[in-house]
Scaffold this motif. Structure first.
Motif, mmCIF file in Angstrom:
data_model
loop_
_atom_site.group_PDB
_atom_site.id
_atom_site.type_symbol
_atom_site.label_atom_id
_atom_site.label_comp_id
_atom_site.label_asym_id
_atom_site.label_seq_id
_atom_site.Cartn_x
_atom_site.Cartn_y
_atom_site.Cartn_z
ATOM 1 N N HIS A 1 -12.445 -5.968 7.368
ATOM 2 C CA HIS A 1 -11.591 -6.983 6.747
ATOM 3 C C HIS A 1 -10.281 -7.061 7.526
ATOM 4 O O HIS A 1 -9.586 -6.057 7.663
ATOM 5 C CB HIS A 1 -11.281 -6.612 5.297
ATOM 6 C CG HIS A 1 -12.458 -6.783 4.399
ATOM 7 N ND1 HIS A 1 -12.654 -7.923 3.672
ATOM 8 C CD2 HIS A 1 -13.505 -5.971 4.139
ATOM 9 C CE1 HIS A 1 -13.775 -7.801 2.980
ATOM 10 N NE2 HIS A 1 -14.312 -6.629 3.245
ATOM 11 N N THR B 1 -10.355 -17.829 -6.172
ATOM 12 C CA THR B 1 -8.993 -17.683 -6.701
ATOM 13 C C THR B 1 -8.415 -19.090 -6.943
ATOM 14 O O THR B 1 -8.922 -20.066 -6.391
ATOM 15 C CB THR B 1 -8.110 -16.951 -5.684
ATOM 16 O OG1 THR B 1 -8.372 -17.490 -4.399
ATOM 17 C CG2 THR B 1 -8.381 -15.471 -5.690
ATOM 18 N N GLU C 1 1.051 -10.126 0.973
ATOM 19 C CA GLU C 1 0.213 -9.401 0.010
ATOM 20 C C GLU C 1 0.936 -9.284 -1.339
ATOM 21 O O GLU C 1 0.338 -9.510 -2.399
ATOM 22 C CB GLU C 1 -0.072 -8.003 0.590
ATOM 23 C CG GLU C 1 -0.969 -7.137 -0.243
ATOM 24 C CD GLU C 1 -2.412 -7.575 -0.161
ATOM 25 O OE1 GLU C 1 -2.745 -8.420 0.664
ATOM 26 O OE2 GLU C 1 -3.196 -7.076 -0.988
ATOM 27 N N PHE D 1 0.894 -12.541 -3.087
ATOM 28 C CA PHE D 1 -0.426 -12.772 -3.704
ATOM 29 C C PHE D 1 -0.504 -12.063 -5.051
ATOM 30 O O PHE D 1 -0.915 -12.635 -6.053
ATOM 31 C CB PHE D 1 -1.538 -12.220 -2.806
ATOM 32 C CG PHE D 1 -1.954 -13.139 -1.687
ATOM 33 C CD1 PHE D 1 -1.870 -14.512 -1.821
ATOM 34 C CD2 PHE D 1 -2.450 -12.628 -0.501
ATOM 35 C CE1 PHE D 1 -2.260 -15.354 -0.792
ATOM 36 C CE2 PHE D 1 -2.837 -13.456 0.535
ATOM 37 C CZ PHE D 1 -2.738 -14.821 0.384
ATOM 38 N N MET D 2 -0.105 -10.788 -5.044
ATOM 39 C CA MET D 2 -0.221 -9.974 -6.258
ATOM 40 C C MET D 2 0.665 -10.542 -7.371
ATOM 41 O O MET D 2 0.233 -10.664 -8.517
ATOM 42 C CB MET D 2 0.201 -8.536 -5.962
ATOM 43 C CG MET D 2 -0.818 -7.787 -5.167
ATOM 44 S SD MET D 2 -0.323 -6.104 -4.947
ATOM 45 C CE MET D 2 -1.736 -5.423 -4.133
ATOM 46 N N THR E 1 1.809 -13.605 -7.690
ATOM 47 C CA THR E 1 1.289 -14.902 -8.146
ATOM 48 C C THR E 1 0.122 -14.706 -9.103
ATOM 49 O O THR E 1 0.064 -15.330 -10.162
ATOM 50 C CB THR E 1 0.833 -15.749 -6.941
ATOM 51 O OG1 THR E 1 1.856 -15.733 -5.969
ATOM 52 C CG2 THR E 1 0.541 -17.181 -7.346
ATOM 53 N N LEU E 2 -0.801 -13.823 -8.721
ATOM 54 C CA LEU E 2 -1.970 -13.586 -9.582
ATOM 55 C C LEU E 2 -1.551 -12.993 -10.918
ATOM 56 O O LEU E 2 -2.099 -13.325 -11.963
ATOM 57 C CB LEU E 2 -2.958 -12.656 -8.876
ATOM 58 C CG LEU E 2 -3.754 -13.306 -7.748
ATOM 59 C CD1 LEU E 2 -4.629 -12.287 -7.050
ATOM 60 C CD2 LEU E 2 -4.642 -14.423 -8.296
ATOM 61 N N GLN F 1 -5.559 -10.210 -13.100
ATOM 62 C CA GLN F 1 -5.127 -8.834 -12.836
ATOM 63 C C GLN F 1 -5.422 -8.459 -11.391
ATOM 64 O O GLN F 1 -6.574 -8.188 -11.051
ATOM 65 C CB GLN F 1 -5.849 -7.866 -13.767
ATOM 66 C CG GLN F 1 -5.439 -8.072 -15.201
ATOM 67 C CD GLN F 1 -6.218 -7.185 -16.134
ATOM 68 O OE1 GLN F 1 -7.311 -6.740 -15.814
ATOM 69 N NE2 GLN F 1 -5.654 -6.944 -17.292
ATOM 70 N N PRO F 2 -4.412 -8.440 -10.540
ATOM 71 C CA PRO F 2 -4.683 -8.078 -9.151
ATOM 72 C C PRO F 2 -4.841 -6.577 -8.930
ATOM 73 O O PRO F 2 -5.461 -6.153 -7.992
ATOM 74 C CB PRO F 2 -3.461 -8.600 -8.399
ATOM 75 C CG PRO F 2 -2.376 -8.621 -9.396
ATOM 76 C CD PRO F 2 -3.003 -8.769 -10.754
ATOM 77 N N ALA G 1 -6.715 -3.957 -9.699
ATOM 78 C CA ALA G 1 -7.952 -3.510 -10.336
ATOM 79 C C ALA G 1 -8.204 -2.032 -10.100
ATOM 80 O O ALA G 1 -8.388 -1.277 -11.030
ATOM 81 C CB ALA G 1 -9.114 -4.328 -9.818
ATOM 82 N N PHE G 2 -8.184 -1.627 -8.854
ATOM 83 C CA PHE G 2 -8.447 -0.235 -8.539
ATOM 84 C C PHE G 2 -7.465 0.226 -7.455
ATOM 85 O O PHE G 2 -7.149 -0.507 -6.538
ATOM 86 C CB PHE G 2 -9.879 -0.059 -8.005
ATOM 87 C CG PHE G 2 -10.919 -0.197 -9.079
ATOM 88 C CD1 PHE G 2 -11.159 0.843 -9.948
ATOM 89 C CD2 PHE G 2 -11.638 -1.375 -9.211
ATOM 90 C CE1 PHE G 2 -12.124 0.716 -10.935
ATOM 91 C CE2 PHE G 2 -12.588 -1.508 -10.200
ATOM 92 C CZ PHE G 2 -12.839 -0.458 -11.061
ATOM 93 N N ASP H 1 -7.996 2.462 -5.150
ATOM 94 C CA ASP H 1 -8.587 2.597 -3.817
ATOM 95 C C ASP H 1 -8.705 1.244 -3.124
ATOM 96 O O ASP H 1 -8.693 1.153 -1.903
ATOM 97 C CB ASP H 1 -9.937 3.319 -3.873
ATOM 98 C CG ASP H 1 -10.913 2.631 -4.791
ATOM 99 O OD1 ASP H 1 -10.461 1.833 -5.621
ATOM 100 O OD2 ASP H 1 -12.116 2.896 -4.664
ATOM 101 N N LEU H 2 -8.797 0.163 -3.919
ATOM 102 C CA LEU H 2 -8.799 -1.171 -3.305
ATOM 103 C C LEU H 2 -7.436 -1.458 -2.678
ATOM 104 O O LEU H 2 -7.330 -2.106 -1.648
ATOM 105 C CB LEU H 2 -9.114 -2.230 -4.353
ATOM 106 C CG LEU H 2 -10.570 -2.651 -4.469
ATOM 107 C CD1 LEU H 2 -10.702 -3.781 -5.460
ATOM 108 C CD2 LEU H 2 -11.132 -3.092 -3.140
ATOM 109 N N PHE I 1 -7.392 0.251 0.488
ATOM 110 C CA PHE I 1 -8.247 -0.512 1.397
ATOM 111 C C PHE I 1 -7.469 -1.687 1.977
ATOM 112 O O PHE I 1 -7.533 -1.972 3.171
ATOM 113 C CB PHE I 1 -9.452 -1.003 0.589
ATOM 114 C CG PHE I 1 -10.578 -1.496 1.439
ATOM 115 C CD1 PHE I 1 -11.237 -0.645 2.287
ATOM 116 C CD2 PHE I 1 -10.977 -2.823 1.380
ATOM 117 C CE1 PHE I 1 -12.274 -1.096 3.070
ATOM 118 C CE2 PHE I 1 -12.012 -3.290 2.161
ATOM 119 C CZ PHE I 1 -12.660 -2.414 3.001
ATOM 120 N N ARG I 2 -6.707 -2.344 1.104
ATOM 121 C CA ARG I 2 -5.900 -3.483 1.560
ATOM 122 C C ARG I 2 -4.817 -3.012 2.531
ATOM 123 O O ARG I 2 -4.498 -3.696 3.493
ATOM 124 C CB ARG I 2 -5.233 -4.167 0.364
ATOM 125 C CG ARG I 2 -6.203 -4.940 -0.441
ATOM 126 C CD ARG I 2 -5.519 -6.097 -1.129
ATOM 127 N NE ARG I 2 -6.528 -6.882 -1.797
ATOM 128 C CZ ARG I 2 -6.871 -6.729 -3.066
ATOM 129 N NH1 ARG I 2 -6.263 -5.846 -3.810
ATOM 130 N NH2 ARG I 2 -7.810 -7.473 -3.607
#
Lengths: 169, 276
Positions: A28, A65, A108, A111-112, A114-115, A121-122, A124-125, A127-128, A131-132
């Protein structure tokens, strides 16, 4: 401006295809954000703005989204590039990587936020999120390559007499 | 000229902000204009994706079946060449066999579902991490409609959220906007399967008194009329009762790797009230 816009849009579309067909799902990267940042650093604001509109709509069309999230993110990157444009010297690798990382991180966060404001709910986890973070670091590491690509395209365009029309804007 | 340039930047920022807010607002209201813009963009760019996908597959096939063998021929004696050719044939047979197995599994699923279905190929995934969706090569012209469930041989993939003339967009069950009524196979405990991004879902609103264990199968309950009853969503990968409130924290991993699907079935029924 039409020819440079067309060329950079095709490059953006190529990067999008590359991400979708070759890199996904193992790798990614935010290649479109990086491209927009370095195009935003060039003298023509209108080119960067129009490119952000096109690439933002492209990403929004393929995502579930809310429409406008990626567009807003793309415009934010261009805005940050214009901010860096006259304040930072981005000729060397180090500053390019750091500036790219900063801009991508801000995108980033935008994005968070705004969501979150839209009731989605941006977070979520955890570990994500990690990852980002890795995704942003890997993308920022490619900043010198993207800088070279944008410069190369600019030189290519200048060979055909497009440079003067850019610089005047 | 001076006042014009003085107000240029704030005006651009204000206009941009207004544009993005308006778009987000229209998007939340599911504006048909935005859907048209989205449809135009997908219709313009998806043929390129499809073309490149087929070109890539063809080139890979040519490379695997010919050029690689040419390289081997140059390095080896005729016996080695024969062996390589045999190996290549074996790969082809294996590939054909795997393809046959996949299609057989889909056919079996088609019989199980006992509903009108159509086969489709996944031609692209949304590469961003913010949503989980895929693009299928079947659209309005093939009778695909919004809300139709999409199945794989291993379980449920998701449902159609957008349709275009020749393509359709599937929201995967792991997308954060995805929610469906589900139940645990072993004890019929019901809950709401909510997408969590990545490759995970959660089974929400399951009381702590319910016995849910790691490895339990989670199925579609048939309520809500989106997915056919009894189809597999996935397996419970984590169940935690040490949470605040009255509900458990249950994590579900989809039955299939939703990032690596090739052939799928679109059930051509929207809002099925039946339970096959």
């Amino acid at each position: 401006m039409t020819v440079p816009l067309l060329l950079f849009s095709l490059v953006g579309l190529g990067l999008f295809y590359c991400q979708t067909l070759l890199l996904f799902p193992q790798i990614h990267l935010r290649l479109l954000g990086l491209l927009l940042f370095f195009v935003g650093l060039r003298p023509s604001f209108s080119l960067a703005f129009c490119l952000a509109l096109i690439l933002g709509v492209l990403q929004d069309s393929y995502a579930t989204t809310p429409f406008g999230l990626h567009l807003g993110g793309a415009l934010l990157v261009v805005g940050m590039a214009r901010f860096c444009h006259r304040r930072l010297l981005l000729q060397k690798t180090g500053p390019q990587v750091i500036a790219s990382l900063g801009v991508l991180t801000l995108q980033e966060i935008a994005f968070m936020v705004t969501l979150l404001l839209l009731g989605l709910q941006p977070f979520a986890f955890n570990d994500l999120l990690a990852f980002r973070g890795l995704e942003l670091l890997a993308t920022a590491a490619l900043a010198p390559l993207m800088y070279a690509l944008v410069q190369g395209l600019e030189k290519f365009l200048s060979r055909y007499g497009w440079r003067s029309s850019w610089a005047q804007e | 000229m001076r006042p014009r340039t003085r107000f240029r930047t704030p005006l651009i920022i204000a206009a941009t902000f207004l544009l993005v807010i308006s778009l987000l607002s229209l998007s939340l209201k599911r504006s048909p204009v935005l859907k048209k813009v989205e449809a135009v963009m997908v219709s313009l760019t998806a043929p390129g994706l499809k073309g490149l996908y087929y070109v890539g597959s063809t080139l890979k096939g040519v490379w695997d079946r010919y050029f690689y063998l040419v390289g081997v021929q140059r390095e080896n004696e005729s016996l080695r060449r024969r062996l390589a050719e045999s190996q290549q044939r074996e790969v082809q047979y294996q590939e054909t066999l795997q393809s046959l197995n996949r299609l057989e599994a889909l056919l079996e699923l088609k019989k199980q579902v006992a509903l009108p279905v159509t086969g489709a190929r996944v031609i692209a995934y949304d590469p961003s991490l913010w949503s989980r969706c895929a693009l299928l090569d079947q659209g309005q012209d093939h009778g695909v409609k919004r809300g139709q469930p999409v199945l794989t041989a291993g379980g449920i993939m998701g449902r159609i959220v957008e349709t275009y003339p020749h393509y359709s967009k599937v929201m995967l069950i792991v997308d954060r906007n995805s929610g469906a009524d589900a139940m645990v196979e072993r004890n019929r405990v019901r809950g709401v399967l909510q997408g969590k991004g990545g490759n995970r879902c959660s089974l929400d609103y399951v009381p702590k008194s319910a016995d849910v264990q790691v490895g339990d199968l989670v199925l579609a309950s048939g309520l809500g009329g989106v997915y056919p009853k009894g189809m597999i969503f996935g397996k419970v990968s984590q169940a935690n009762k040490k949470t605040q409130g009255v509900f458990q924290d249950i994590e579900v991993t989809p039955a299939v790797d939703l990032s690596a699907l090739e052939e799928v079935l679109v059930v051509k029924v929207v809002n099925m009230a039946l339970t096959p």
